[in-house]
Enzyme design. Structure first.
Site, PDB file in Angstrom:
ATOM      1  N   HIS A 167       0.552 -16.625  -4.566  1.00 34.19           N
ATOM      2  CA  HIS A 167      -0.581 -16.374  -5.461  1.00 34.19           C
ATOM      3  C   HIS A 167      -0.144 -16.004  -6.875  1.00 34.19           C
ATOM      4  CE1 HIS A 167      -3.112 -15.614  -1.593  1.00 34.19           C
ATOM      5  NE2 HIS A 167      -2.964 -16.878  -1.869  1.00 34.19           N
ATOM      6  N   THR A 227       0.840  -1.210   0.000  1.00 36.68           N
ATOM      7  CA  THR A 227       0.000   0.000   0.000  1.00 36.68           C
ATOM      8  C   THR A 227       0.871   1.254   0.000  1.00 36.68           C
ATOM      9  OG1 THR A 227      -0.203  -0.153   2.408  1.00 36.68           O
ATOM     10  CG2 THR A 227      -2.018  -1.037   1.108  1.00 36.68           C
TER      11      THR A 227
HETATM   12  P1  NAD Z   1      -5.917  -7.725   2.909  1.00 39.82           P
HETATM   13  O1  NAD Z   1      -6.326  -6.616   2.015  1.00 39.82           O
HETATM   14  O2  NAD Z   1      -6.931  -8.710   3.300  1.00 39.82           O
HETATM   15  O3  NAD Z   1      -5.335  -7.124   4.254  1.00 39.82           O
HETATM   16  C1  NAD Z   1      -4.332  -6.145   4.240  1.00 39.82           C
HETATM   17  C2  NAD Z   1      -3.974  -5.809   5.676  1.00 39.82           C
HETATM   18  O4  NAD Z   1      -2.840  -4.964   5.658  1.00 39.82           O
HETATM   19  C3  NAD Z   1      -5.076  -5.078   6.428  1.00 39.82           C
HETATM   20  O5  NAD Z   1      -5.267  -5.731   7.658  1.00 39.82           O
HETATM   21  C4  NAD Z   1      -4.502  -3.654   6.637  1.00 39.82           C
HETATM   22  O6  NAD Z   1      -4.811  -3.133   7.896  1.00 39.82           O
HETATM   23  C5  NAD Z   1      -3.028  -3.894   6.564  1.00 39.82           C
HETATM   24  N1  NAD Z   1      -2.248  -2.781   6.017  1.00 39.82           N
HETATM   25  C6  NAD Z   1      -2.511  -2.004   4.931  1.00 39.82           C
HETATM   26  N2  NAD Z   1      -1.509  -1.162   4.686  1.00 39.82           N
HETATM   27  C7  NAD Z   1      -0.573  -1.396   5.655  1.00 39.82           C
HETATM   28  C8  NAD Z   1       0.698  -0.844   5.952  1.00 39.82           C
HETATM   29  N3  NAD Z   1       1.239   0.130   5.196  1.00 39.82           N
HETATM   30  N4  NAD Z   1       1.371  -1.333   7.021  1.00 39.82           N
HETATM   31  C9  NAD Z   1       0.833  -2.306   7.808  1.00 39.82           C
HETATM   32  N5  NAD Z   1      -0.359  -2.858   7.568  1.00 39.82           N
HETATM   33  C10 NAD Z   1      -1.054  -2.416   6.503  1.00 39.82           C
HETATM   34  O7  NAD Z   1      -4.648  -8.398   2.231  1.00 39.82           O
HETATM   35  P2  NAD Z   1      -4.150  -9.921   2.239  1.00 39.82           P
HETATM   36  O8  NAD Z   1      -4.262 -10.492   3.597  1.00 39.82           O
HETATM   37  O9  NAD Z   1      -2.863  -9.943   1.533  1.00 39.82           O
HETATM   38  O10 NAD Z   1      -5.228 -10.683   1.354  1.00 39.82           O
HETATM   39  C11 NAD Z   1      -5.623 -10.104   0.111  1.00 39.82           C
HETATM   40  C12 NAD Z   1      -5.438 -11.010  -1.101  1.00 39.82           C
HETATM   41  O11 NAD Z   1      -5.457 -10.142  -2.247  1.00 39.82           O
HETATM   42  C13 NAD Z   1      -4.109 -11.698  -1.159  1.00 39.82           C
HETATM   43  O12 NAD Z   1      -4.381 -12.992  -1.530  1.00 39.82           O
HETATM   44  C14 NAD Z   1      -3.323 -10.996  -2.263  1.00 39.82           C
HETATM   45  O13 NAD Z   1      -2.847 -11.946  -3.186  1.00 39.82           O
HETATM   46  C15 NAD Z   1      -4.303 -10.172  -3.027  1.00 39.82           C
HETATM   47  N6  NAD Z   1      -3.872  -8.760  -3.281  1.00 39.82           N
HETATM   48  C16 NAD Z   1      -2.604  -8.506  -3.716  1.00 39.82           C
HETATM   49  C17 NAD Z   1      -2.189  -7.193  -3.944  1.00 39.82           C
HETATM   50  C18 NAD Z   1      -0.766  -6.949  -4.431  1.00 39.82           C
HETATM   51  O14 NAD Z   1      -0.176  -7.798  -5.081  1.00 39.82           O
HETATM   52  N7  NAD Z   1      -0.153  -5.803  -4.080  1.00 39.82           N
HETATM   53  C19 NAD Z   1      -3.053  -6.131  -3.719  1.00 39.82           C
HETATM   54  C20 NAD Z   1      -4.362  -6.425  -3.284  1.00 39.82           C
HETATM   55  C21 NAD Z   1      -4.747  -7.755  -3.053  1.00 39.82           C
END
Ligand code: NAD
Ligand code: ZN
Length: 246
Positions: A116, A23
């Site tokens: 993934h 993020t």
């Molecule tokens: P999720 O969206 O379910 O959870 C993300 C978590 O990270 C949240 O609890 C949030 O509070 C926390 N968070 C956000 N920014 C943060 C930061 N800067 N520092 C600390 N914590 C922070 O994500 P997940 O558990 O990875 O599951 C989502 C699924 O979606 C995964 O399977 C993934 O493959 C996929 N996904 C991938 C991407 C990517 O590749 N960047 C992006 C979105 C979703």
């Protein structure tokens, strides 16, 4: 112990991360405050990114995928960079990630288990020919088409699809041998990935996540801050003496 002390005390750290790790590179997560779950779509992301949806409504799948899942210009942030540095210093043995954005490799990490898959690998479903993500993005067809007429599909694990056996066993092996497991930026709600945490047998379990997670009670240290900000404050010192990671 502080995170700095734990890292200084470790030489087989495994970092287990999720969407929250990216993020700070400008890529929205799913369940965080600015996540895709809080944006308006006709279907929730989990539905669009499922195998059955891909088969039934490929045009809609690719519309969402092209718009939301192809952050090709994104750059690694302080978390990705620090992890690459820890690996080079001999303190970190692997990164296990649920992310598909390839930012750990862009930052220089070498041992990365992508549970993934990755947006950077794409194949024709019919003839197997490889394509770049730019091809997926720029192909004028609503559904990207190979020269042979087959659909070009990203090597990304959709909901309802299984994980790659070699990737999972590599990740499990690394986690079982880890002295420290740092879990960060993941809601720990997507299975089977989230279950890998329970393979850890080492000394220090650290959780860095802005929201609470189901594993908070298990951790020695819970840090509710941004993972890039937290890791950017860590000093990396090379491991002294004999390398016992073999
Ligand atoms: P999720 O969206 O379910 O959870 C993300 C978590 O990270 C949240 O609890 C949030 O509070 C926390 N968070 C956000 N920014 C943060 C930061 N800067 N520092 C600390 N914590 C922070 O994500 P997940 O558990 O990875 O599951 C989502 C699924 O979606 C995964 O399977 C993934 O493959 C996929 N996904 C991938 C991407 C990517 O590749 N960047 C992006 C979105 C979703
Ligand atoms: Zn083809």
């Amino acid at each position: 112990m502080t995170l700095q002390q734990i890292i200084d005390d470790s030489r087989r750290i495994v970092f287990f991360g999720g969407a929250g790790v990216s993020t700070e590179s400008g890529i929205p997560d799913f369940r965080g405050v600015d996540g895709l779950y809080h944006q308006k779509y006709d279907f929730p992301p989990e539905t669009i990114l499922s195998h059955s949806f891909f088969m039934k409504r490929p045009e809609e799948f690719y519309r969402f995928y092209r718009e939301k899942m192809l952050p090709l210009e994104a750059e690694p942030n302080a978390a990705h960079r620090k992890l690459a540095e820890l690996e080079a210093a001999g303190r970190l043995s692997a990164v296990v990630t649920q992310n598909i954005d390839g930012l750990h490799q862009k930052a220089g990490s070498r041992r990365v288990y992508e549970l993934h898959g990755s947006i950077w690998r794409n194949r024709c479903m019919r003839c197997g020919r490889a394509y770049t993500p730019e091809f997926i993005r720029d192909d004028p067809h609503p559904v990207p088409k190979c020269a042979c007429g087959g659909i070009v599909k990203p090597d990304v694990v959709l909901y309802e699809e299984g994980l790659d056996d070699d990737v999972v066993s590599g990740a499990v092996h690394a986690i079982r041998r880890a002295d420290t497991l740092i879990v960060a930026g993941t809601s720990l709600t997507v299975y089977p990935a989230a279950g890998l945490l329970y393979d850890f047998r080492g000394r220090h379990l650290v959780l860095i996540n802005q929201d609470a997670t189901p594993a908070d009670d298990m951790a020695e240290l819970v840090i509710r801050e941004k993972v890039g900000e937290v890791l950017s404050g860590i000093r990396v010192t090379p491991v002294e003496g004999e390398d016992d990671r073999a």
